[in-house]
Design an enzyme around this catalytic site. Structure first.
Site, PDB file in Angstrom:
ATOM      1  N   THR A  68       0.540  -1.107  -0.315  1.00 20.79           N
ATOM      2  CA  THR A  68      -0.045  -0.042   0.421  1.00 20.79           C
ATOM      3  C   THR A  68       0.653   1.469  -0.057  1.00 20.79           C
ATOM      4  O   THR A  68       0.717   2.018  -0.911  1.00 20.79           O
ATOM      5  CB  THR A  68      -1.507   0.010   0.738  1.00 20.79           C
ATOM      6  OG1 THR A  68      -2.013  -0.786   0.692  1.00 20.79           O
ATOM      7  CG2 THR A  68      -1.709   1.485   1.342  1.00 20.79           C
ATOM      8  N   ASP A 126      -4.162   5.961   6.392  1.00 14.78           N
ATOM      9  CA  ASP A 126      -3.127   7.225   7.205  1.00 14.78           C
ATOM     10  C   ASP A 126      -2.046   7.303   5.721  1.00 14.78           C
ATOM     11  O   ASP A 126      -1.614   8.495   4.458  1.00 14.78           O
ATOM     12  CB  ASP A 126      -2.668   7.391   8.352  1.00 14.78           C
ATOM     13  CG  ASP A 126      -2.165   5.712   8.628  1.00 14.78           C
ATOM     14  OD1 ASP A 126      -1.298   5.247   7.999  1.00 14.78           O
ATOM     15  OD2 ASP A 126      -1.853   6.327   9.465  1.00 14.78           O
TER      16      ASP A 126
END
Length: 550
Positions: free
Chosen positions: A82, A165
């Site tokens: 990610t 985040d």
């Protein structure tokens, strides 16, 4: 049922409290720069999953699929996770340049007890560790599109909202006006940030939604062929889920279409509150839709769960585009993904793919290090750090000759393992030139080179063979994952859409690092030569081109 599920959450946001409607007929091809760029990253949307469901899209993904389509976009590096993936999308640079080599890496010289560094943390904060950290863009080494836009024109505004985040941070960079992500109980930002009304209302809507139990979703006919229970041990199975959950179950909320509905709803409301696209400059709205990744890890990519996710993501994005249409703003959309994904081996085996398997227990760096230490008579001290593939670190405190012996024996042990495709040393990787040309033709070491940042990467890098899932036991956590060197994790769609833009499809491979120079060309933003890895993609199928002469 599917429509009402999406509307229930999305209509909690005032900006979305309007009925969806078909887009107006496209006007003439646009000449001036758009007033708003909307960059959407769908976490774990592989090119394979996109192609599988493309014929069934009727909403936002259908509209984007009628724009300019690059079905073979590549997160071309080896570290298909990610954080690295998101770091490429709006920087134009591969992880070897962004410095984001993985979600986490090891720093054995850090003074803190926890030697794992999270990609989006500031480990300088006292008391911080990799699981309880202060979110920061500290580790991102290059500017993002938003930073470049703001440097060229201070009137530019940049806002990001994401389910993770690291998605919000890596796409927005260091100087965004608004950066928000899911913090476990609601959407949060950096310390000291005052929440806009869009965030306050969105969090209230999520709280209300979470307080209600959710009944199973209705299954479309084309999803029924995926409705097959796959046993994974421990009395568990996956493949037949329909996202029912008890009230207050945050984990199931996050791994469901509801999660993306919340993110997209807040994104639309945030745009309205900040009046993005209504000023003198081109603004940037960044949307990180993370549910597909949580669903892929929890259930795999080929069951009813992913089918329902694709149906709902298509509709959710459709509502967003319809609302943007009604503003009258000239906006440019780009959608891509941070990586693909690999289905669980148990389902592959049922589909007669015999080479799919789980990694053998004892392949982790610590366990392999114990074997090396025993052979070299070094006792039981930990000498290797890392996972069961990717970057592996050798204890830098060892005497030089002993360290060389440990490295040599560890590499030999990994190379001899039947589930390993290759092992590459630091020296071998750094001696490999930065790759170029079609990314599907790159060798394994070239893929590793595109991810290798010497200050953070391992002493050697391990590549597992195709279809080896690096999860030994699926009974207590994730059942499937990504992160490999292989194209099922590297290939993602890249879609561009703007009113008046002539749609076409380019089947040849491109890279996600090509997105920044392409958007920069659309808005007339110069990018100095040599600062990025990507190249501009022509979005005009006619006699003119988007890109400057090369």
């Amino acid at each position: 049922m599917l429509r009402s599920l999406a509307v229930t959450l999305l209509l909690a946001s005032p900006a979305l409290a309007q009925e969806a409607s078909p887009p107006p007929p496209p006007p003439a091809a646009p000449k001036a720069p758009p007033k708003l760029i909307v960059a959407v990253a769908v976490d774990q949307l592989s090119a394979d999953v996109f192609a599988e469901y493309r014929q069934h899209f009727t909403g936002g993904l259908a509209r984007l699929a009628n724009g300019v389509v690059f079905p073979s976009g590549y997160q071309s590096h080896a570290a298909t996770e990610t954080c690295p993936g998101h770091s490429t999308i709006l920087t134009g640079s591969r992880p070897a340049r962004t410095g984001i080599i993985a979600n986490d890496w090891i720093d054995l010289k850090t003074p803190r007890k926890d030697k794992t560094i999270y990609c989006a943390e500031d480990e300088r904060v006292p008391g911080s560790n990799s699981s309880n950290y202060t979110v920061s863009p500290l580790h991102l080494k290059v500017p993002t599109l938003g930073e470049r836009m703001r440097a060229a024109n201070p009137a530019v505004r940049v806002a990001a909202i994401a389910g993770k985040d690291r998605a919000a941070v890596m796409m927005s960079g260091h100087k965004a006006d608004q950066v928000w992500w899911w913090g476990g109980k609601g959407f949060v930002s950096y310390a000291g940030r005052t929440a806009p009304e869009a965030i306050t209302r969105g969090n209230a809507a999520v709280d209300k939604r979470l307080a209600e139990a959710q009944r199973p979703m209705e299954l479309p006919d084309f999803c029924k062929s995926r409705d097959l229970a796959i046993p994974i041990g421990g009395g568990r199975s996956v493949g037949t889920g329909r996202f029912e959950r008890d009230a207050g179950d945050v984990r199931r909320f996050r791994a469901s279409p509801e999660f993306d509905m919340a993110v997209v709803g807040i994104a639309a409301d945030l745009r309205a509150e900040l009046k993005l696209g209504e000023g003198s400059a081109t603004d940037l709205l960044i949307v990180g839709a993370s549910a597909s990744d949580y669903i892929g890890h929890t259930y795999g990519t080929e069951g009813t769960e992913m089918c329902l996710q694709m149906v709902n993501l298509d509709r959710t994005l459709g509502y967003l585009l319809d609302i943007l249409d009604k503003t009258g703003i000239d906006y440019q959309v780009v959608l891509t993904a941070d990586h693909g994904g690999h289905d669980l081996p148990e389902r592959h085996n049922m589909h007669a793919i015999p080479d799919a398997a789980r990694v053998e227990a004892g392949m982790g760096a610590k366990a392999m290090g114990q074997k090396v230490a025993a052979k070299l008579g070094m006792g039981d001290a930990q000498i290797l750090w890392g996972g069961n593939f990717g970057d592996i670190y050798v204890d830098p405190a060892l005497p030089a000759k002993q360290r060389q012996a440990v490295t040599r024996e560890a590499i030999a042990l990994y190379r001899a393992h039947p589930q390993v495709a290759g092992v590459f040393t630091r020296a071998e990787i750094l001696a490999t030139p930065s790759p170029s040309g079609p990314p599907e033709t790159w060798s394994l070491i070239q893929r590793a080179r595109a991810s290798y940042f010497p200050e953070r990467s391992g002493d050697f890098v391990v590549a597992l063979k195709p279809r080896i899932t690096p999860i030994s036991d699926p009974t207590n956590g994730s059942v499937a994952t990504h992160g490999s060197f292989w194209d099922y994790d590297r290939r993602v769609p890249i879609l561009f859409w703007r009113k008046g833009l002539t749609g076409f499809e380019q089947p040849m491979s491109v890279e996600t690092v090509d997105i920044l120079p392409t958007l920069a060309s659309v808005i007339g933003l110069p990018i100095p030569a040599g600062e990025i890895d990507g190249r501009c993609l022509d979005l005009d199928a006619g006699p003119g081109t988007t890109c400057p002469a090369r």
